[in-house]
Design a protein around this motif. Structure first.
Motif, PDB file in Angstrom:
ATOM      1  N   ARG A 178       9.750 -36.036  -2.198  1.00 33.97           N
ATOM      2  CA  ARG A 178       8.684 -35.038  -2.105  1.00 33.97           C
ATOM      3  C   ARG A 178       8.713 -34.373  -0.717  1.00 33.97           C
ATOM      4  N   THR A 179       8.674 -35.188   0.336  1.00 36.34           N
ATOM      5  CA  THR A 179       8.694 -34.622   1.687  1.00 36.34           C
ATOM      6  C   THR A 179       9.869 -35.197   2.466  1.00 36.34           C
ATOM      7  N   SER A 193      10.738 -47.218   3.862  1.00 35.22           N
ATOM      8  CA  SER A 193      11.247 -48.168   2.865  1.00 35.22           C
ATOM      9  C   SER A 193      12.363 -47.518   2.044  1.00 35.22           C
ATOM     10  N   LYS A 212       4.604 -37.565  11.685  1.00 39.33           N
ATOM     11  CA  LYS A 212       4.746 -38.436  10.524  1.00 39.33           C
ATOM     12  C   LYS A 212       5.697 -39.534  10.989  1.00 39.33           C
ATOM     13  N   ARG A 233      14.413 -54.141   7.469  1.00 40.81           N
ATOM     14  CA  ARG A 233      14.576 -54.612   8.852  1.00 40.81           C
ATOM     15  C   ARG A 233      13.416 -54.094   9.663  1.00 40.81           C
TER      16      ARG A 233
HETATM   17  O1  N01 Z   1       5.876 -45.541   2.747  1.00 43.31           O
HETATM   18  P1  N01 Z   1       5.668 -44.018   3.208  1.00 43.31           P
HETATM   19  P2  N01 Z   1       6.960 -46.598   3.224  1.00 43.31           P
HETATM   20  N1  N01 Z   1       5.372 -38.881  -6.005  1.00 43.31           N
HETATM   21  O2  N01 Z   1       4.252 -43.719   2.917  1.00 43.31           O
HETATM   22  C1  N01 Z   1       6.519 -40.604  -1.356  1.00 43.31           C
HETATM   23  C2  N01 Z   1       6.311 -49.122   7.746  1.00 43.31           C
HETATM   24  N2  N01 Z   1       7.629 -49.604   7.399  1.00 43.31           N
HETATM   25  O3  N01 Z   1       6.775 -47.812   2.482  1.00 43.31           O
HETATM   26  O4  N01 Z   1       5.651 -37.947   2.215  1.00 43.31           O
HETATM   27  C3  N01 Z   1       6.461 -38.669  -5.241  1.00 43.31           C
HETATM   28  O5  N01 Z   1       6.162 -43.778   4.558  1.00 43.31           O
HETATM   29  C4  N01 Z   1       6.034 -40.033  -0.075  1.00 43.31           C
HETATM   30  O6  N01 Z   1       6.092 -38.635  -0.110  1.00 43.31           O
HETATM   31  P3  N01 Z   1       5.092 -37.774   0.842  1.00 43.31           P
HETATM   32  C5  N01 Z   1       6.457 -47.831   8.522  1.00 43.31           C
HETATM   33  O7  N01 Z   1       5.426 -47.740   9.441  1.00 43.31           O
HETATM   34  C6  N01 Z   1       8.372 -50.080   8.412  1.00 43.31           C
HETATM   35  O8  N01 Z   1       8.321 -45.997   3.191  1.00 43.31           O
HETATM   36  O9  N01 Z   1       3.735 -38.395   0.701  1.00 43.31           O
HETATM   37  N3  N01 Z   1       6.633 -39.192  -4.038  1.00 43.31           N
HETATM   38  C7  N01 Z   1       7.004 -40.676   0.900  1.00 43.31           C
HETATM   39  O10 N01 Z   1       8.223 -40.018   0.905  1.00 43.31           O
HETATM   40  C8  N01 Z   1       6.329 -46.819   7.416  1.00 43.31           C
HETATM   41  O11 N01 Z   1       5.971 -45.537   7.857  1.00 43.31           O
HETATM   42  C9  N01 Z   1       9.618 -50.516   8.153  1.00 43.31           C
HETATM   43  O12 N01 Z   1       5.175 -36.419   0.323  1.00 43.31           O
HETATM   44  C10 N01 Z   1       5.643 -39.952  -3.551  1.00 43.31           C
HETATM   45  C11 N01 Z   1       7.180 -42.052   0.302  1.00 43.31           C
HETATM   46  O13 N01 Z   1       6.841 -41.937  -1.062  1.00 43.31           O
HETATM   47  C12 N01 Z   1       5.281 -47.453   6.563  1.00 43.31           C
HETATM   48  O14 N01 Z   1       5.622 -48.825   6.569  1.00 43.31           O
HETATM   49  C13 N01 Z   1      10.152 -50.443   6.897  1.00 43.31           C
HETATM   50  C14 N01 Z   1       4.472 -40.217  -4.285  1.00 43.31           C
HETATM   51  C15 N01 Z   1       6.284 -43.070   0.915  1.00 43.31           C
HETATM   52  O15 N01 Z   1       6.612 -43.243   2.243  1.00 43.31           O
HETATM   53  C16 N01 Z   1       5.284 -46.995   5.135  1.00 43.31           C
HETATM   54  O16 N01 Z   1       6.630 -46.819   4.715  1.00 43.31           O
HETATM   55  C17 N01 Z   1       9.379 -49.955   5.880  1.00 43.31           C
HETATM   56  C18 N01 Z   1       4.376 -39.638  -5.568  1.00 43.31           C
HETATM   57  N4  N01 Z   1       3.285 -39.828  -6.306  1.00 43.31           N
HETATM   58  C19 N01 Z   1       8.121 -49.534   6.145  1.00 43.31           C
HETATM   59  N5  N01 Z   1       3.671 -41.001  -3.548  1.00 43.31           N
HETATM   60  C20 N01 Z   1      10.386 -51.033   9.276  1.00 43.31           C
HETATM   61  O17 N01 Z   1      11.509 -50.692   9.453  1.00 43.31           O
HETATM   62  C21 N01 Z   1       4.321 -41.227  -2.393  1.00 43.31           C
HETATM   63  N6  N01 Z   1       5.505 -40.595  -2.407  1.00 43.31           N
HETATM   64  C22 N01 Z   1       9.711 -51.956  10.201  1.00 43.31           C
END
Ligand code: N01
Length: 892
Positions: free
Chosen positions: A222-223, A202, A343, A69
């Motif tokens: 991870r975080t 996500s 963040k 969403r």
């Molecule tokens: O990606 P993210 P996303 N091993 O980068 C972890 C927009 N969005 O797709 O924080 C283990 O935020 C990573 O851990 P860390 C919105 O702007 C909007 O969720 O790097 N874990 C983190 O927890 C958002 O901010 C909507 O330590 C690993 C996660 O994966 C942006 O898109 C909905 C890893 C990544 O989180 C991105 O969101 C969705 C590894 N090797 C997204 N690598 C709306 O609602 C990464 N991680 C509009």
């Protein structure tokens, strides 16, 4: 220039039959690409949109994972360019689902008949600038290549998924999915053992729904991230009423707001509010279920100051503990390593409660990192988890990746964008890059983009770009390109802006920290949507400042320069002052000017709490003088700083620099005694100077009575107060004491000469004007006395003075005399340090909590005073944050 002319000049490559000739090519058919196409067509440009996907939608086409969403209220996350469109579509929910948003974008494409100029299923493979034809040549993997005059990347910010970065993915025998590339037909997770890696937006949106479906869910975190409940449902009536009441104003306010959503600027700072008031504001924000609300509406210092931010973080941490039943899991889910908002926080539906389910396991990768993925599942360095499905919610190569990962882009002279950006993105306005003529990025790095409501930012960018193309065409130019000067200026302004907020304090995709090996730095513009819009407008208003325009027959125009040289918050303050259209202070008369200053000071944020604030009388040169004393919350006795306020020897009093004295008291851990010396025109030269000396002597003699440390004192002052501090040091040396351990001179008056360059360059426009200084001098000192060292200390003997720290500001008439004083002190053998504050004006450092970029300067001033006093440069954290029990009782 008509396309026919282009054809006659085209190179062999562009003349190929399989090349589509257009004025403008756009990559991406999401929110940005659709609107740009609409605008281009209306402006009479031929255009094509190249889109890899099978339909419109951009990010909403690809991100189809369960629970996807928007997380800006949909009422705000909409196009605003056509009021009829606004009326023709009604959102069903506060936060629309991905399918509904996709339907909306399809509706828009149909309404404006956009699909006929979109080539779906077409991936762009390469884009190269051809200097001879002044066109971009674009190759594709499907159908004709394209030759275009202008090339626009409408590729979003989060469109290049990050590779898994974990060994063994290929060996896994089960199913693998990426949230950012979710299968269109959906995924059946019923009865399966599922692993989700990643807890960003996500992950946090999808985890509760996956948990409800799967037999077993294991989340690899991870975080931990901050999330607040979306409270989804019908559109909230408060926002809806506001919107329906006056749609035009609502939209216009959004355009000029800081985040692209119409919320007012908060003015109350956290320390002005009681615990109960802060709790009430927080609970209201929590219940509102709105990220922009909780990120901007609690208190003014929440996003700019670590202490103000920690209060919010603590309240959210408490919420997490209240929901998650197992204290160990709650602790693992609780973020501690970044300020709230630094963040990207998330909006959730039952996220934390999901961890109370018996079929959900949380694996804390900070305690047991993933070793590898095997044929059967995931192995950490402690355990193995057999799973049927792995979902990667691991995010994107954000902002730069969304452009560089699309295809190689080669600019003038064969230079690849990837090499120009190897050390981090370089742009002008986040819209253009020097060396890449006629290339535009929508919401690129260097623009507010991901820190704003994307819908508002996209429209502003698209309008700016298309309006420029129209103007270019009308003026007969064929290319525009950012200059290196303008780009370097923007890079510096970006760095200045990054000091405004706390984003720099977290490792995130905003800073490139999520991609191994990526250059790091805050990529989005942190100065706000409204200020950014005004800067883009100003570029145009100042004759396309920082752009080189070229046309046929060697026609050329270049108005080179940097668009913002002031610190971002100084720019805002000066803009607000200009809007007030005040009469010159020197026309108000002395009493009128004092009244004005008193009124003006009432509007500033309250100073921060210190241990104790007291008042009293001391002995001046010719009778008693009032003083105000600021005592730190730490145990004493403390060294004493004798402080002299600013105001041109005419204005101000012992409390007029109250926020500065409080701030410096806290930072130095020293007592500040602000002296109410006598003022002109009632008391002319040398009254202020003699009072300064007498007050310093009295304070030194009464140090113990004041709760201070007996021994040498320090002196400090701003502006005319800096003058008094400097003079006091000379008098103390010549009159046998008191002993002064160091002097802090902040933008001091040091000389009676008015012809140094800073007096001329900054004569007007920066609040302290040349005319105002003339008036101050006239009221205080006759021309015959002006070379006396008691008012022009630069003309005095400088040997044997205490060590000095001298601060000057770039946009201040007094800049050069401050620098001259520092240089002459150094020549006289006095230890002296200078801080030449770039982008600041005369009042920058005393406008505490207004000019946030003044903080690093005050940190340096405090360190210098501590050094002069023989203390370690920095206070221990414990003492800086020592609870101030008597604060409320003692603070005035
Ligand atoms: O990606 P993210 P996303 N091993 O980068 C972890 C927009 N969005 O797709 O924080 C283990 O935020 C990573 O851990 P860390 C919105 O702007 C909007 O969720 O790097 N874990 C983190 O927890 C958002 O901010 C909507 O330590 C690993 C996660 O994966 C942006 O898109 C909905 C890893 C990544 O989180 C991105 O969101 C969705 C590894 N090797 C997204 N690598 C709306 O609602 C990464 N991680 C509009």
């Amino acid at each position: 220039m008509p396309e026919a002319m282009v054809e006659t000049r085209a190179t062999d490559a562009t003349r190929s039959v399989s090349t589509q000739q257009v004025d403008v090519a756009v990559v991406g058919a999401g929110f940005a690409g659709l609107y740009i196409l609409h605008r281009l067509r209306k402006a009479g440009f031929s255009a094509v949109v190249l889109e890899e996907a099978g339909d419109v939608g951009g990010t909403w086409y690809w991100n189809r994972y369960p629970g996807a969403r928007c997380d800006i209220q949909t009422i705000d996350y909409s196009y605003t360019f056509d009021p009829e469109l606004d009326k023709a579509w009604t959102w069903s929910e506060k936060y629309a689902t991905q399918p509904e948003i996709l339907r909306y974008l399809g509706f828009v494409a149909d309404r404006y008949d956009l699909r006929r100029d979109i080539r779906f299923g077409t991936k762009v493979k390469q884009a190269t600038w051809d200097d001879a034809s002044e066109r971009w040549l674009i190759s594709t993997d499907n159908g004709a290549n394209v030759s275009c005059r202008h090339y626009i990347m409408a590729t979003g910010c989060l469109s290049a998924p990050k590779p898994p970065e974990i060994d063994g993915v290929k060996d896994f025998k089960g199913e693998v999915y990426f949230t950012g590339r979710w299968p269109h037909e959906g995924v059946n997770l019923k009865g399966k053992r599922v692993a989700v890696i990643g807890t960003g937006s996500s992950g946090i949106q999808s985890i509760p729904l996956i948990a409800a479906d799967a037999a077993q869910l294991t989340v690899f975190q991870r975080t931990p991230n901050f999330a607040l409940p979306a409270g989804n449902g019908p559109q909230p009536t408060d926002r809806k009423t506001l919107f329906e009441g006056d749609r035009t104003t609502y939209r216009e306010q959004a355009r000029w707001s800081m985040a692209g959503v119409p919320y007012p600027q908060q003015t109350a700072v956290s320390w002005q509010l009681s615990d109960a008031e802060r709790r009430e504001r927080f609970e209201k924000a929590w219940a509102a279920g709105d990220l922009v609300h909780i990120l901007t509406q609690l208190w003014a210092d929440q996003a700019v100051d670590v202490d103000g931010n920690t209060i919010v973080g603590d309240l959210i941490r408490e919420k997490i503990r209240n929901v998650v039943k197992d204290p160990e899991i709650a602790a693992a889910l609780t973020p501690h390593d970044h300020p709230f908002g630094a963040k990207r926080p998330c909006l959730d539906t039952n996220y934390y409660a999901t961890y109370n389910r018996p079929n959900v396991t949380l694996v804390n990768l900070r305690q047991e990192p993933i070793k590898e993925i095997t044929a059967d599942g995931i192995t950490t360095d402690r355990r193995s988890f057999d799973v049927d499905v792995i979902v990667f919610a691991t995010g994107f190569d954000a902002m730069t990746g969304a452009i560089l990962a699309v295809h190689p882009i080669t600019g003038r002279g064969g230079k690849p964008l990837s090499s120009v950006w190897a050390g981090g993105p370089q742009t002008y306005l986040g819209l253009t890059v020097a060396g890449f003529p006629n290339l535009f990025m929508i919401t690129g790095p260097g623009s507010p983009s991901v820190l704003s409501n994307m819908a508002v930012s996209i429209e502003q960018h698209a309008d700016w770009v298309v309006d420029r193309l129209i103007a270019l065409r009308d003026a007969g130019f064929t290319s525009m390109e950012a200059t290196e000067t303008a780009q370097a200026g923007w890079t510096r302004h970006m760095a200045d802006c990054s000091m405004l907020t706390l984003h720099r304090l977290a490792n995130t995709w905003y800073t490139g920290a999520n991609v191994p090996g990526k250059a790091q730095g805050v990529m989005p513009y942190t100065g706000g949507v409204g200020p950014y819009r005004s800067i883009c407008n100003e570029v145009v208003g100042r004759g396309m400042l920082g752009f080189k325009l070229k046309g046929p027959g060697g026609a050329e125009q270049c108005n080179d320069g940097e668009i913002v040289r002031l610190q971002p918050d100084v720019r805002l303050v000066l803009g607000m002052l200009a809007e007030m259209n005040l009469p010159p202070i020197e026309t108000m008369g002395a009493q009128g000017a004092r009244d004005f200053l008193n009124e003006f000071n009432k509007g500033r944020p309250a100073g921060r709490p210190v241990g104790e604030v007291g008042e009293g009388m001391l002995q001046g040169a010719d009778g008693p003088l009032p003083y105000k004393l600021y005592r730190p919350a730490t145990p004493g006795p403390h060294p004493i700083v004798v402080y002299f306020h600013g105001g041109g020897w005419v204005l101000g009093d012992q409390q007029s620099d109250d926020p500065f004295c409080r701030d410096m008291c806290r930072r130095t851990g020293m007592i500040f005694v602000s002296v109410g010396y006598r003022h002109a025109p009632d008391y002319r030269f040398p009254a202020a100077a003699e009072d300064g000396y007498a007050a310093t002597r009295w304070i030194a003699e009464h140090a113990a009575d004041l709760g201070g440390k007996p021994g040498p004192v320090l002196v400090a002052g701003w502006s005319a107060g800096g003058n008094i501090a400097a003079v006091t040091c000379q008098l103390a040396r010549d009159r046998g004491g008191p002993e002064i351990a160091g002097q802090l001179l902040l933008s001091p008056v040091t000389d009676c000469s008015f012809d140094r360059p800073s007096y001329i360059e900054n004569a007007t426009g920066y609040f302290l004007t040349r005319g105002l200084m003339f008036w101050f001098w006239d009221l205080y000192c006759s021309p015959a006395d002006r070379t006396d060292p008691r008012v022009s200390p630069l003309r005095g003997k400088l040997e044997g003075l205490p060590p000095a720290f001298i601060v000057t500001s770039e946009f201040d008439p007094l800049r050069d005399e401050g620098i001259a004083y520092a240089e002459e002190l150094a020549k006289a053998g006095v230890p002296v340090e200078q801080l030449k504050a770039q982008g600041h004006f005369h009042s920058s450092f005393v406008m505490v909590d207004v000019v946030i970029t003044g903080v690093p300067g005050r940190v340096k001033m405090a360190e210098a005073l501590r050094r002069f006093a023989g203390l370690p440069t920095q206070q221990s954290d414990a003492s800086r944050h020592a609870p101030p029990p008597e604060v409320n009782a003692a603070a005035s």
